[in-house]
Design a protein around this motif. Structure first.
Motif, short mmCIF file in Angstrom:
data_model
loop_
_atom_site.label_atom_id
_atom_site.label_comp_id
_atom_site.label_asym_id
_atom_site.label_seq_id
_atom_site.Cartn_x
_atom_site.Cartn_y
_atom_site.Cartn_z
N TRP A 191 13.43 -2.20 -4.43
CA TRP A 191 12.66 -2.75 -3.31
C TRP A 191 11.59 -1.79 -2.81
CZ3 TRP A 191 17.68 -4.84 -0.69
CH2 TRP A 191 18.02 -6.07 -1.28
N ALA A 192 11.83 -0.48 -2.95
CA ALA A 192 10.79 0.49 -2.58
C ALA A 192 9.56 0.26 -3.47
CB ALA A 192 11.31 1.91 -2.73
N LEU A 193 9.80 0.05 -4.74
CA LEU A 193 8.69 -0.26 -5.65
C LEU A 193 8.06 -1.60 -5.30
CD1 LEU A 193 7.03 0.17 -8.30
CD2 LEU A 193 8.90 -0.94 -9.51
N ALA A 194 8.90 -2.57 -5.01
CA ALA A 194 8.40 -3.92 -4.72
C ALA A 194 7.55 -3.95 -3.46
CB ALA A 194 9.58 -4.90 -4.56
N LEU A 195 7.81 -3.03 -2.53
CA LEU A 195 7.04 -3.01 -1.28
C LEU A 195 5.56 -2.77 -1.52
CD1 LEU A 195 9.16 -1.14 1.43
CD2 LEU A 195 8.17 -3.41 1.58
N TYR A 196 5.25 -1.96 -2.53
CA TYR A 196 3.82 -1.73 -2.75
C TYR A 196 3.30 -2.44 -4.01
CZ TYR A 196 5.20 2.35 -5.69
OH TYR A 196 5.76 3.20 -6.63
N SER A 197 4.10 -3.38 -4.53
CA SER A 197 3.57 -4.23 -5.60
C SER A 197 3.94 -5.68 -5.34
CB SER A 197 4.09 -3.78 -6.97
OG SER A 197 5.48 -3.59 -6.95
N ALA A 198 4.06 -6.01 -4.05
CA ALA A 198 4.49 -7.37 -3.67
C ALA A 198 3.47 -8.43 -4.10
CB ALA A 198 4.72 -7.44 -2.16
N GLY A 199 2.19 -8.03 -4.09
CA GLY A 199 1.17 -8.99 -4.46
C GLY A 199 1.36 -9.50 -5.88
N ASP A 271 3.13 -3.81 4.62
CA ASP A 271 2.51 -4.76 5.54
C ASP A 271 1.12 -5.16 5.08
OD1 ASP A 271 3.88 -3.42 8.68
OD2 ASP A 271 4.70 -4.72 7.12
N GLN A 272 0.44 -4.26 4.35
CA GLN A 272 -0.91 -4.54 3.87
C GLN A 272 -0.87 -4.87 2.38
OE1 GLN A 272 -3.63 -4.70 5.76
NE2 GLN A 272 -2.26 -4.36 7.50
N PRO A 273 -1.88 -5.54 1.85
CA PRO A 273 -1.90 -5.86 0.42
C PRO A 273 -1.91 -4.59 -0.44
CG PRO A 273 -3.65 -7.03 1.55
CD PRO A 273 -3.06 -6.07 2.53
N ASP A 274 -1.58 -4.77 -1.73
CA ASP A 274 -1.59 -3.67 -2.66
C ASP A 274 -2.97 -3.03 -2.74
OD1 ASP A 274 0.46 -5.36 -5.15
OD2 ASP A 274 0.83 -4.74 -3.10
N LYS A 275 -2.98 -1.75 -3.09
CA LYS A 275 -4.24 -1.02 -3.20
C LYS A 275 -5.14 -1.67 -4.25
CE LYS A 275 -5.95 3.68 -3.71
NZ LYS A 275 -5.57 5.07 -3.90
N ALA A 276 -4.56 -2.08 -5.38
CA ALA A 276 -5.38 -2.64 -6.46
C ALA A 276 -6.07 -3.91 -6.00
CB ALA A 276 -4.51 -2.92 -7.69
N GLU A 277 -5.35 -4.70 -5.23
CA GLU A 277 -5.95 -5.93 -4.73
C GLU A 277 -7.04 -5.61 -3.73
OE1 GLU A 277 -2.10 -8.89 -5.09
OE2 GLU A 277 -3.00 -8.48 -3.16
N ALA A 278 -6.80 -4.61 -2.88
CA ALA A 278 -7.76 -4.29 -1.84
C ALA A 278 -9.04 -3.72 -2.43
CB ALA A 278 -7.14 -3.31 -0.85
N ASP A 287 -0.09 5.50 -7.46
CA ASP A 287 -1.36 5.58 -6.75
C ASP A 287 -1.38 4.45 -5.73
OD1 ASP A 287 -4.84 5.10 -7.71
OD2 ASP A 287 -3.92 6.09 -5.98
N VAL A 288 -1.08 4.77 -4.46
CA VAL A 288 -0.91 3.71 -3.47
C VAL A 288 -1.72 4.00 -2.22
CG1 VAL A 288 1.40 3.20 -4.32
CG2 VAL A 288 1.13 4.83 -2.47
N ARG A 289 -1.81 2.99 -1.35
CA ARG A 289 -2.47 3.18 -0.06
C ARG A 289 -1.64 4.17 0.78
NH1 ARG A 289 -5.63 -1.50 1.25
NH2 ARG A 289 -5.42 -0.97 3.46
#
Lengths: 323, 85
Positions: A191-199, A271-278, A287-289
């Motif tokens: 879930w830690a991984l999923a938090l920043y790849s939820a998109g 809470d915010q979209p993934d970095k790649a999407e942004a 490599d994350v926000r």
């Protein structure tokens, strides 16, 4: 048949042997091998070195076969996700039916050889692992419930039990304690991984926890599962399975894990979209926000902690070191 | 009568097929070697277990009745005459 159908399912494949090797999920296989070797060495008794090597090879190939079957079934979904679109079936390098055949053949051979080399309890557990992952997790649970990896994560927890059973012919509670460590580790890790790849998961229609219940609920569940996981991780030191090295590693690492989970809970990761999407470009796994860094840190540390726990057990049980 | 359609492989597909065939051959050879090694290993272990069991059985017989003559080994000299009525 139309040209469109012919493009999707080519008559002739150009797949290379390396593509078939990638179907086995080599990074996951290495973790499987490591935990299986630990179970094999920690178990009381001794296996002839030839049989030990063959047993570990069978467990690795069996786990890889489950991965190949998973990739075969998930090809279309994997193609939608940034993290997995490069996989052989998703990228069109290996045909789905070829991947299924590959996985089935390896499954049968690995289970049969493990059973003949050691015993049929180990062979049966390996067969159960393959069915559990390829069918129960991939086909049944993954798209039906946000608890998919909680239940499905058991597939990754079987290898130390299989290694133990290969030596002793049975699976006592000590072996299942090793199972429990990986089982309770899997939710906070995944879930830690999923938090920043939820998109990615949302695009693919997979109800991972951040997609189904939101980031805040996911962060709380990570913390709650961590509160269960850390005592379980320390338990072997209290039962005699682990010695002083394990005690120190499990407590120090456990406190750090808990601290990271608490920091993640208080953060706004996910809470915010993934970095790649942004930013509209490919992003590496780590490599994350900025606000997602607590999730990334917990994910990275979870791998380190699990490796440290099993390494401590290995070191303490190697002949001439601990006993 | 319908005409058969043949697929013409490109050079890349032919090369890929050759590499796959070699990989399959090596995999099969490796599997055969593994089965052979495991068979030797298990036969050796079974042999040792059988010898240990025989030695234990002999020791048990001797403890039960020390007056009994020692059992005749099949390849000992005079074993053939001893076996005759």
């Amino acid at each position: 048949m139309t040209d469109h159908h012919a493009r999707e399912t080519p008559l002739v494949t150009s797949a290379q042997p390396e593509d078939f090797f990638q179907l086995l999920k080599p990074r996951v296989m290495s973790l499987v091998v490591f935990t299986a070797v630990t179970g094999l060495i920690v178990a009381p008794g001794r296996l002839d070195w030839i049989n030990a090597i063959v047993a570990i090879l069978c467990i690795a190939v069996g786990a890889g076969a489950a991965g190949a079957l998973n990739m075969a079934v998930e090809g279309e979904t994997d193609a939608l996700m940034r993290r997995t679109r490069g996989r052989p079936v998703a990228a069109g390098r290996v045909r789905k039916n070829d991947a299924i055949a590959f996985g089935m053949v390896l499954s049968v051979f690995s289970v049969m050889l493990l059973g003949m080399t050691t015993n049929w309890l180990a062979g049966g557990l390996l067969a159960l692992t393959i069915v559990y992952y390829a069918w129960l997790y991939t086909l049944v649970l993954k798209r039906r419930t946000p608890q998919n990896i909680v239940i499905g994560g058991a597939a990754g927890a079987f290898p130390p039990v299989i290694g133990w059973a290969a030596v002793t012919g049975d699976a006592p509670w000590q072996a299942w304690l090793l199972f429990l460590i990986i089982f309770t580790w899997t939710p906070p890790h995944t879930w830690a991984l999923a938090l920043y790849s939820a998109g990615d998961y949302a695009k693919a229609g997979i109800p991972m926890m951040p997609v189904a219940r939101g980031a805040k609920s996911t962060r709380l569940q990570i913390l709650l599962y961590t509160l269960v996981f850390v005592p379980v991780a320390i338990a072997p030191a209290l039962t005699g399975l682990g010695g002083p090295i394990y005690l120190v590693v499990s407590i120090v690492g456990g406190v750090a894990f808990l601290g990271l989970a608490l920091r993640l809970y208080r953060s706004r990761a996910g809470d915010q979209p993934d970095k790649a999407e942004a930013v509209g470009r490919e992003a590496a796994l780590y490599d994350v926000r900025a606000e997602a860094k607590p999730a990334r840190n917990l994910f990275a540390f979870s791998i380190l902690y699990l490796m440290a726990l099993f390494s401590a057990l290995l070191v303490e049980h190697l002949p001439g070191v601990g006993g | 009568m319908s005409q058969l359609k043949y697929v013409k492989l490109t050079d890349e597909q032919v090369r890929a097929r050759k590499r796959r065939n070699v990989a399959i051959a090596l995999g099969l050879l490796g599997f055969i070697a593994l089965v052979y090694l495991v068979t030797l290993s298990r036969m050796s272990a079974n042999n040792e277990a059988r010898k240990a069991a025989e030695a234990e059985a002999l020791a048990t017989l001797e403890r039960a009745d020390p007056a009994l003559p020692p059992p005749v080994q099949p390849d000992a000299p005079g074993a053939t005459e001893a076996a005759q009525p």
